[in-house]
Design an enzyme around this catalytic site. Structure first.
Site: not given
Ligand code: FCB
Length: 498
Positions: A224, A405
């Protein structure tokens, strides 16, 4: 950058992911050509909402492709603890979390989920869940305490043991090289504002590839980059805690450059693994049907998505974003001949992280359309998963995708009977997996899905308040308890579907 855009981006950053208040598949034959929808990221929310397939709860079994990579994700600073062991140096998150007022309750990652000591048990947990893929990150300051020089063998050994332990349990390792824990010494030398740090990252990546390149099948470069830009340099509620829009986009360029240099480093050492970036993508929708909202959404999408996607996958930054930043911006001045060729060095896959949609008003602000989770930046909108996955395939071609994620924080409580009933997480994951399944059916080459997160952990500026894990961590004892969602996920994996 226009004042309007800057103001809204700052506001957006305050709502951004990980923001804080502390301060038989059943899929049928599909092709890419089957992917349809509106162009250019200005997705129309009503279009998918009107689709009976998306509106209805999934009926009947939804089988995923054979060999689908069911996984879970973590990151080093959020789970490892052992902040001072085996030669680990300081990272920007050590500094930031120890600065009063930066992290809720003054929490730090010093102990976190103590995974550095409990990794064997955690690997056994993963095996018991049936995970096929585990995404973790390597802590740069464990490998190079001050971000330069010879690698620290004890740091490399930890990850070698972890990777070997995964293979022994039949779980494919997926390693992220940078999940925000920049060595503090490099921050002191300018951090990501310094072009040199991109080269330091390539050296670090090279050392890791040489040590582990024969046993890690998938590498992710930078987690990210947008969050570092928005939260680290616009809103300042993440390390290094800056509020400087001009610096922010120079940082974006250097993060992209670092990504490209790491891809080149893997190819140079002849690493067999595949490699790609990990982007948190936000589908952007106009809040109303005015042309002004459509135009504002387009630019918003440029900052949220195309800045990162276009540079890696098309070899160019989006012209509208560059024009908005202006020729005198530090980013535009910082782009050198040949940089885009490095940034767009061919990748093998793209990691997508999806949490929330964004609705953009005619004035370039944002509004909420859907209920939010405990993380107030997160609107719960499963169709956004379908929209963002199909959009990437439509706009960038059939590059293999992995969801690295997706998840939800819930107010989990360890019951007197020793169970944790996180029904909300099950609903969330079911709906998002169903949307991902629909995207596969529409031709998206999605190969795996990783729940954020395996374990409850240090949620950045929220400290330990938000619990995102499939597995509950009782921090005082470090005892692990499978939540109801973990039992559910095990069944999903065993069935290869919903
Ligand atoms: C993302 C991050 C991860 C965690 C989630 C909830 O942006 O990559 O580390 O904090 O959010």
């Amino acid at each position: 950058m226009s004042t309007l855009t800057r103001r809204h981006l700052l506001r957006r950053a305050a709502l951004s992911a990980t923001s804080a208040t502390a301060a038989g598949t059943g899929l049928g034959a599909t092709t890419t050509a089957a992917v349809v929808g509106t162009a250019g990221g200005c997705d129309d929310p009503d279009e998918s909402a009107a689709d009976p397939d998306t509106a209805a709860a999934p009926a009947g079994p939804l089988r995923f492709p054979p060999d689908f990579g069911w996984g879970a994700a973590t990151s080093a600073y959020q789970i490892e603890g052992a902040a001072k062991e085996d030669g680990r140096g300081e990272s920007v998150w050590d500094t930031f979390s120890r600065t009063p007022g930066r992290v809720r309750n003054g929490d730090t990652g010093d102990v976190a989920a103590d995974h550095y000591h409990r990794w064997r048990d955690d690997l056994d947990l993963m095996r018991d869940l049936g995970l096929r893929s585990y995404r973790f990150s390597i802590s740069w300051p464990r490998i190079q305490a001050d971000g330069t020089g010879a690698p620290n063998q004890r740091g490399l050994d930890f990850y070698r043991r972890l990777v070997d332990g995964l293979h022994e349990r039949g779980i494919a390792p997926m390693a992220t090289l940078f999940h925000w824990d920049l060595p503090q010494a490099l921050q002191d030398a300018g951090g990501w504002e310094s072009r040199d740090v991109a080269h330091r990252f390539a050296d670090y990546a090279d050392a890791v590839f040489r040590a582990l390149g024969d046993r890690v099948p998938v590498w992710l470069t930078i987690n990210e980059p947008k969050t570092v830009v928005q939260n680290g340099y616009l809103s300042g509620h993440h390390a290094p805690g800056r509020q400087d829009p001009d610096a922010a986009y120079l940082v974006a360029h250097h993060l992209q450059l670092a990504h490209g240099l790491a891809v080149q480093a893997l190819r140079a050492v002849g690493g067999a693994g595949r490699i790609g970036p990990a982007f948190n993508l936000h589908p952007c929708y106009p809040a109303d049907d005015t042309p002004e909202a459509a135009a504002a959404t387009r630019l918003y999408d440029g900052y949220e998505n195309r800045l990162y996607l276009d540079s890696v996958l098309r070899g160019s930054y989006p012209q509208d974003v560059l024009a908005d930043l202006g020729p005198d911006s530090r980013m535009v001045r910082g782009i050198r001949d040949g940089d885009l060729a490095v940034i767009s060095a061919p990748v093998d896959l793209l990691a997508v992280q999806y949490y929330t949609p964004i609705y953009v008003t005619a004035g370039g602000g944002t509004v909420r359309r859907w209920p939010t989770s405990e993380a107030d930046w997160q609107q719960i909108y499963p169709d956004g998963m379908y929209d963002i996955l199909t959009r990437v395939t439509r706009d960038y071609g059939p590059i293999p995708l992995t969801v690295t994620e997706n998840g939800l924080p819930t107010p989990d409580v360890l019951g007197a009977d020793g169970t944790v009933d996180d029904a909300g997480r099950i609903d969330f994951l079911r709906d998002h997996l169903a949307a991902a399944h629909r995207a596969i059916g529409a031709g998206v080459p999605l190969e795996s899905f990783h729940v954020w997160s395996l374990l409850d952990n240090f949620e950045w500026a929220e400290g330990y308040d938000q619990r995102w894990g499939l597995v509950y961590v009782d921090y005082p004892t470090q005892h692990r308890v499978l939540k109801r969602s973990a039992h559910w996920y095990r069944t999903v994996i065993a069935r290869n579907g919903l």
